[in-house]
Design a protein around this motif. Structure first.
Motif, PDB file in Angstrom:
ATOM      1  N   ALA A  67     -40.863  17.007 -47.642  1.00  0.00           N
ATOM      2  CA  ALA A  67     -41.619  17.900 -47.714  1.00  0.00           C
ATOM      3  C   ALA A  67     -41.854  18.092 -49.284  1.00  0.00           C
ATOM      4  N   ARG A  68     -40.579  17.358 -49.627  1.00  0.00           N
ATOM      5  CA  ARG A  68     -40.698  18.068 -51.701  1.00  0.00           C
ATOM      6  C   ARG A  68     -41.202  16.255 -52.089  1.00  0.00           C
ATOM      7  N   ARG A  69     -40.949  14.810 -51.852  1.00  0.00           N
ATOM      8  CA  ARG A  69     -41.197  13.745 -51.126  1.00  0.00           C
ATOM      9  C   ARG A  69     -42.738  13.572 -51.297  1.00  0.00           C
ATOM     10  N   TRP A  70     -43.724  14.148 -50.107  1.00  0.00           N
ATOM     11  CA  TRP A  70     -44.943  13.974 -49.787  1.00  0.00           C
ATOM     12  C   TRP A  70     -45.757  15.170 -49.721  1.00  0.00           C
ATOM     13  N   PRO A  71     -45.557  16.156 -50.504  1.00  0.00           N
ATOM     14  CA  PRO A  71     -46.232  17.219 -50.660  1.00  0.00           C
ATOM     15  C   PRO A  71     -47.209  18.011 -49.756  1.00  0.00           C
ATOM     16  N   ASP A  72     -48.220  16.438 -49.921  1.00  0.00           N
ATOM     17  CA  ASP A  72     -49.593  16.032 -49.659  1.00  0.00           C
ATOM     18  C   ASP A  72     -49.297  16.823 -47.451  1.00  0.00           C
ATOM     19  N   LEU A  73     -48.552  15.705 -47.840  1.00  0.00           N
ATOM     20  CA  LEU A  73     -48.726  15.874 -45.943  1.00  0.00           C
ATOM     21  C   LEU A  73     -48.632  16.876 -45.365  1.00  0.00           C
ATOM     22  N   PRO A  74     -49.469  17.164 -44.024  1.00  0.00           N
ATOM     23  CA  PRO A  74     -49.734  17.765 -43.718  1.00  0.00           C
ATOM     24  C   PRO A  74     -48.680  18.907 -42.921  1.00  0.00           C
ATOM     25  N   GLY A  83     -44.166   4.702 -52.810  1.00  0.00           N
ATOM     26  CA  GLY A  83     -44.780   4.681 -53.825  1.00  0.00           C
ATOM     27  C   GLY A  83     -46.245   5.286 -54.047  1.00  0.00           C
ATOM     28  N   ALA A  84     -46.753   5.929 -52.921  1.00  0.00           N
ATOM     29  CA  ALA A  84     -48.153   6.832 -53.296  1.00  0.00           C
ATOM     30  C   ALA A  84     -47.492   8.380 -52.892  1.00  0.00           C
ATOM     31  N   ALA A  85     -47.884   9.002 -54.568  1.00  0.00           N
ATOM     32  CA  ALA A  85     -47.896  10.292 -54.315  1.00  0.00           C
ATOM     33  C   ALA A  85     -48.745  11.115 -52.743  1.00  0.00           C
ATOM     34  N   VAL A  86     -49.814  10.891 -52.728  1.00  0.00           N
ATOM     35  CA  VAL A  86     -50.449  10.932 -51.669  1.00  0.00           C
ATOM     36  C   VAL A  86     -50.387  10.288 -50.443  1.00  0.00           C
ATOM     37  N   PRO A  87     -50.104  10.820 -49.511  1.00  0.00           N
ATOM     38  CA  PRO A  87     -50.076  10.182 -48.219  1.00  0.00           C
ATOM     39  C   PRO A  87     -51.106   9.663 -48.106  1.00  0.00           C
ATOM     40  N   GLN A  88     -51.673   7.769 -47.619  1.00  0.00           N
ATOM     41  CA  GLN A  88     -52.944   7.308 -46.876  1.00  0.00           C
ATOM     42  C   GLN A  88     -52.659   7.532 -45.641  1.00  0.00           C
ATOM     43  N   LEU A  89     -53.439   8.318 -44.648  1.00  0.00           N
ATOM     44  CA  LEU A  89     -53.262   8.295 -43.535  1.00  0.00           C
ATOM     45  C   LEU A  89     -54.147   8.251 -42.883  1.00  0.00           C
ATOM     46  N   GLY A  90     -55.709   6.902 -43.123  1.00  0.00           N
ATOM     47  CA  GLY A  90     -56.407   7.081 -42.296  1.00  0.00           C
ATOM     48  C   GLY A  90     -57.394   8.008 -42.062  1.00  0.00           C
ATOM     49  N   ALA A  91     -58.338   7.600 -41.051  1.00  0.00           N
ATOM     50  CA  ALA A  91     -58.856   9.059 -40.147  1.00  0.00           C
ATOM     51  C   ALA A  91     -58.422   9.366 -39.281  1.00  0.00           C
ATOM     52  N   GLU A  92     -58.915  11.083 -39.543  1.00  0.00           N
ATOM     53  CA  GLU A  92     -58.204  11.820 -38.160  1.00  0.00           C
ATOM     54  C   GLU A  92     -58.413  11.637 -36.856  1.00  0.00           C
ATOM     55  N   VAL A  93     -58.106  10.306 -35.892  1.00  0.00           N
ATOM     56  CA  VAL A  93     -58.919  10.111 -34.891  1.00  0.00           C
ATOM     57  C   VAL A  93     -58.791  12.036 -33.731  1.00  0.00           C
ATOM     58  N   ALA A  94     -57.798  12.116 -33.468  1.00  0.00           N
ATOM     59  CA  ALA A  94     -57.453  13.611 -33.099  1.00  0.00           C
ATOM     60  C   ALA A  94     -56.592  14.824 -33.797  1.00  0.00           C
ATOM     61  N   ALA A  95     -56.942  15.943 -33.831  1.00  0.00           N
ATOM     62  CA  ALA A  95     -56.187  16.444 -34.293  1.00  0.00           C
ATOM     63  C   ALA A  95     -54.608  16.324 -34.139  1.00  0.00           C
ATOM     64  N   GLY A  96     -54.572  16.254 -36.065  1.00  0.00           N
ATOM     65  CA  GLY A  96     -52.647  15.321 -35.907  1.00  0.00           C
ATOM     66  C   GLY A  96     -52.617  13.874 -36.013  1.00  0.00           C
ATOM     67  N   LEU A  97     -53.470  13.316 -34.907  1.00  0.00           N
ATOM     68  CA  LEU A  97     -52.314  11.746 -35.429  1.00  0.00           C
ATOM     69  C   LEU A  97     -53.940  10.473 -36.006  1.00  0.00           C
ATOM     70  N   TYR A  98     -53.512  10.477 -36.559  1.00  0.00           N
ATOM     71  CA  TYR A  98     -53.761   9.695 -38.075  1.00  0.00           C
ATOM     72  C   TYR A  98     -53.923   8.110 -37.598  1.00  0.00           C
TER      73      TYR A  98
END
Length: 538
Positions: free
Chosen positions: A431-438, A460-475
């Motif tokens: 949570a501290r490392r990637w605060p923007d991750l749901p 190295g990225a502050a904001v996670p690169q998750l791609g499209a949300e294919v289904a609820a919570g699944l990126y």
């Protein structure tokens, strides 16, 4: 943190590949043996005709346990071995295994209290125990678990065992095997294996009809329910007598709010478990139904659903109805034929048979999830010398991939006596490392992938690169990870084995995942679908 960075990669299998050991069967025993042998420096090829853990190894009650009821059948050696392994496994993968407390309501007409106390005393002391608390008697009128039971159950016993995500356990063993140089080939069946003077000549066939030849110095038959048929038909040996017993489970919406499980005694002298499952559900099982003939696909019968509902309803204040069942699963267990009259009394121990000819053949009979590591170690101990390998056992103190959390929470994780406190600290570090991750995604990924979460997120990225949300919570990033690193080839592999998101998603969401996988992944395996690690054998 070798387990985080090591990863399978695609590489074409040579037209005529050679290896030290061909392991047939991608369940827990096959994956465990491949992992152990690869860790000793042998060149290993693991082939599985379907997906990893598609059959028996994803259809267990999902317990890491000694088998309390086996004491009644005087299986003391099996229980001691399983109890010792219980702690080894809990330490090795705290993200997919954790301690669980079980409540056994007392029914005097079935087993007297003194007998249960004696059994629990043995269970507490047959093997060394550091991570789990001892058993105790409880007043169910005051204990939190009593509220979900019918009022006549006033006395009970509480004891400890462990829970495991069985399908992920298999995947992680395969990942570790590949990281140590093994090749893992899913959706390829061993169509034929013939013993020759210098080894085994095997024919592997993919679902699309592609055929490849493999020469191996030794063959391991770890085909589970199909092991006897494989030995007789594909390996041209003598058929072995196994008892095939189907076990079925049902999943219903959550029946109780506390975090304990129940062991429930039935009038037929069997037991069933009711276990908190996937936060929103309760898992109930298992049945024991003898199977005649070849195993085939295992499916629950209406009578099994009725049985599990009726037995649970004898104890729970909220009756369980078949209409509440949201999911079922079944698996066929290959058990040693010890001539027990009752299927539930058949031993869950294993037998390793080594035919030590010039081209060794190791057959694996029986076994259970809890003792898979010990079985694999014993198999490697017996097979390695025949191949001139002097490397010794190594898995007892090794983490499974993702289990070493020390890079995130410090070196105390390496010798922890509270693995779940470590997991809470791990989640806080994420949570501290990637605060923007749901938060829901972060907690789920922490449990599924442990320290391997670094492969899903760009460090190295502050904001996670998750791609499209294919289904609820699944990126998309998770789908790509599972395809590249864990051999997922279909939506079913993702939704029901690598994760259990199929339980949480709607039918429309599951269909969206299926369509995404079909668009982005090849529908059938090809020769390049062999996973290996950097520096694997050629």
């Amino acid at each position: 943190m070798n387990d985080v960075r090591a990863r399978p990669e695609s590489a074409a299998l040579p037209d005529h590949a050679t290896c030290d050991v061909l392991v047939v069967g991608g369940g827990i025993n096959g994956a465990g043996i491949a992992r152990d042998l690869a860790g000793r420096g042998l060149r290993v090829l693991l082939c599985e005709q379907d997906d990893l853990a598609q059959h028996t190894s994803s259809a267990s009650t999902k317990l890491v346990h000694g088998g309390l009821r086996y004491l009644e059948y005087r299986e003391f050696a099996l229980v001691r071995k399983a109890l010792a392994e219980r702690e080894v496994l809990l330490r090795s993968a705290p993200h997919i295994m954790w301690p669980l407390r079980f409540v056994m309501p007392h029914v005097p007409a079935m087993r007297p209290a003194w007998l249960i106390r004696a059994g629990l005393f043995l269970y507490d002391h047959l093997a060394r125990r550091e991570l789990l608390p001892a058993s105790q008697g409880v007043d169910l009128r005051r204990h939190p678990a009593g509220a979900a039971l019918q009022p006549q159950y006033v006395r009970g016993f509480v004891y400890s065992d462990g829970w495991v995500d069985d399908a992920r356990l298999v995947s992680l063993c395969a990942v570790d095997a590949a990281a140590r140089g093994a090749r893992v080939l899913t959706r390829w069946r061993c169509a034929d294996a013939r013993r020759e003077a210098q080894g085994w000549q095997a024919t592997l066939q993919a679902a699309d009809g592609t055929v490849q030849q493999v020469q191996a110095r030794a063959l391991v038959n770890a085909a589970g329910p199909w092991a006897a048929a494989f030995l007789a038909q594909q390996a041209h040996g003598t058929r072995k007598a196994l008892r095939l017993v189907k076990g079925s489970h049902i999943v219903v919406p959550r029946l109780f709010s506390h975090d304990h499980a129940y062991l429930l005694q039935n009038e037929d002298r069997r037991i069933i478990f009711a276990i908190p499952y996937e936060e929103d559900f309760t898992l109930i099982g298992t049945t024991d139904v003898e199977i005649e003939g070849p195993p085939g696909p295992a499916r629950i019968e209406p009578a099994e659903v009725q049985y599990l509902c009726a037995q649970a309803s004898r104890y729970l204040a909220q009756p369980v109805q078949p209409a509440q069942v949201v999911w079922t699963y079944s698996g066929v267990r290959p058990l040693l034929d010890d001539e027990a009259a009752d299927a539930s009394a058949v031993t869950r121990d294993y037998l390793l048979e080594l035919d030590g000819a010039a081209a060794p053949l190791l057959n694996v009979w029986g076994g259970k999830i809890t003792t898979f590591r010990k079985l694999a170690q014993e198999a490697a101990d017996r097979l390695a010398p025949a191949l001139g390998c002097r490397a010794g056992a190594w898995t007892a103190g090794a983490f499974l991939p993702g289990g070493d959390l020390s890079a995130f929470i410090g070196a105390q994780a390496l010798h922890s006596r509270d693995t779940q406190a470590d997991m809470r600290a791990f989640d806080a570090a994420l949570a501290r490392r990637w605060p923007d991750l749901p938060a829901a995604v972060r907690r789920r990924w922490a449990r599924l992938y442990g320290a391997r979460i670094a492969l899903l997120l760009d460090d190295g990225a502050a904001v996670p690169q998750l791609g499209a949300e294919v289904a609820a919570g699944l990126y998309e990033v998770e789908l790509e990870y599972l395809h590249r690193h864990e051999w997922a080839r279909s939506a079913e592999d993702v939704l029901w084995r690598r994760t259990k998101l199929g339980l949480h998603h709607t039918a429309a969401e599951r269909e969206a995942v299926r369509q995404w996988c079909e668009r982005h992944w090849r529908p059938l395996p090809a020769a390049s679908d062999v996973a290996r690690a950097e520096g694997a054998w050629n």
